[in-house]
Design an enzyme around this catalytic site. Structure first.
Site: not given
Ligand code: FE
Ligand code: HBI
Length: 290
Positions: A206, A146
């Site tokens: 991720s 993020h």
């Molecule tokens: Fe998240």
């Protein structure tokens, strides 16, 4: 919707020991807490390094340029960044800062932080046996996934607009509809670029396997961004997504969140009542696919 684990029994731990996963007892009333950077073990830092290396090796041709450009801001890839030091850089860039939290927090608290340009980052890291998948967002998902895009001014403004929209959604009992927008953009969004499709969603960036799957797999549906359609669309929590939504620009995202959503929620609720919700993986007639 991810299960929110906020009822953890009070736990205490001595100085220097690793904070137990999800120590909500030690959190403030707004659910923020200390990162407790000194408590990370060498195993924690090594796990972060290995996670970082695995993702960084596969970004070219799959991750959006804005992410790749900003990733270096996280600092040395061999240890978990110090949130305060990273916040100083981030705040200079876009006015955002990082707040440590013990894990998933209630939506109201989450929206309030985003609306104040504060991004909640979980302060614990997954266990070695969770190297490939962790149920709740850990520090690697939140930081690596993020934070880099929060250095992009337009996306940074979208994230604050989303937080403000979330506070309004709470009063309209529309959090579930708005959570779908977060899921299909901030977590699993794709963007169309002159070089082809690229990932900008943190859940993709991720993830070891979803980066390739989302951009390249023939099994995945890639559909043009449509706000009302996204709010009707179910999503999967514990598997790769079957559907991804594609934006043309971050400005398109920001503009989409500009109007008040009250009328949109009413429209979406009416469509759900008459035509039902849309299962993940389904493509509707006439939808533009990528
Ligand atoms: Fe998240
Ligand atoms: N809490 N820490 C944290 N991180 C999230 O991503 C998060 C959350 N609480 C609620 C939530 N996400 C979702 O319900 C969002 O769609 C709002």
């Amino acid at each position: 919707m991810k299960a929110l684990n906020v009822g953890v029994a009070p736990t205490t731990y001595g100085e220097g020991t690793r904070p137990p996963r999800g120590d909500y007892a030690g959190a403030r009333s707004n659910y923020t807490c200390e990162q407790n950077w000194a408590a990370y073990s060498s195993q924690d830092h090594d796990l972060y390094r290995r996670l970082y290396q695995r993702q960084a090796a596969q970004l070219d041709g799959l991750a959006c340029d804005e992410f790749i450009t900003a990733l270096g801001q996280l600092g040395a890839p061999d240890q978990i960044p110090n949130f305060d030091a990273l916040s100083e850089k981030l705040h200079r860039a876009t006015g955002w800062s990082i707040e440590a939290v013990p894990g998933l927090i209630p939506e109201e608290a989450f929206f309030s932080l985003l609306a104040a340009r504060k991004f909640p980052v979980t302060n614990w890291i997954r266990k070695p046996e969770e190297f490939d998948y962790v149920v709740e967002p850990d520090v690697f998902h939140d930081l690596f996934g993020h934070v880099p895009l929060l250095f992009n001014p337009v996306f940074a403004d979208y994230m604050q607009a989303y937080g403000k929209g979330g506070l309004k959604a709470s009063s309209l009992d529309a959090c579930e509809l708005l959570a779908r927008l977060y899921w299909y953009t901030v977590e699993f969004g794709l963007i169309c670029t002159p070089q082809g499709l690229r990932a900008y969603g943190a859940g993709i960036l991720s993830s070891a396997g979803e980066l390739t799957h989302s951009v390249r797999s023939a099994q995945a549906q890639r559909i043009a961004f449509n706000l009302a359609r996204i709010m009707r669309s179910r999503y999967q929590i514990d598997s790769f997504q079957s559907s991804y939504f594609v934006i043309d620009s971050y400005q398109q995202l920001f503009d989409a969140t500009a109007p008040d959503f009250t009328a949109l929620y009413a429209l979406v609720r009416a469509e759900i009542a008459t035509r039902g919700e849309i299962e993940a993986g389904l493509v509707l007639e006439g939808e533009r696919r990528y």
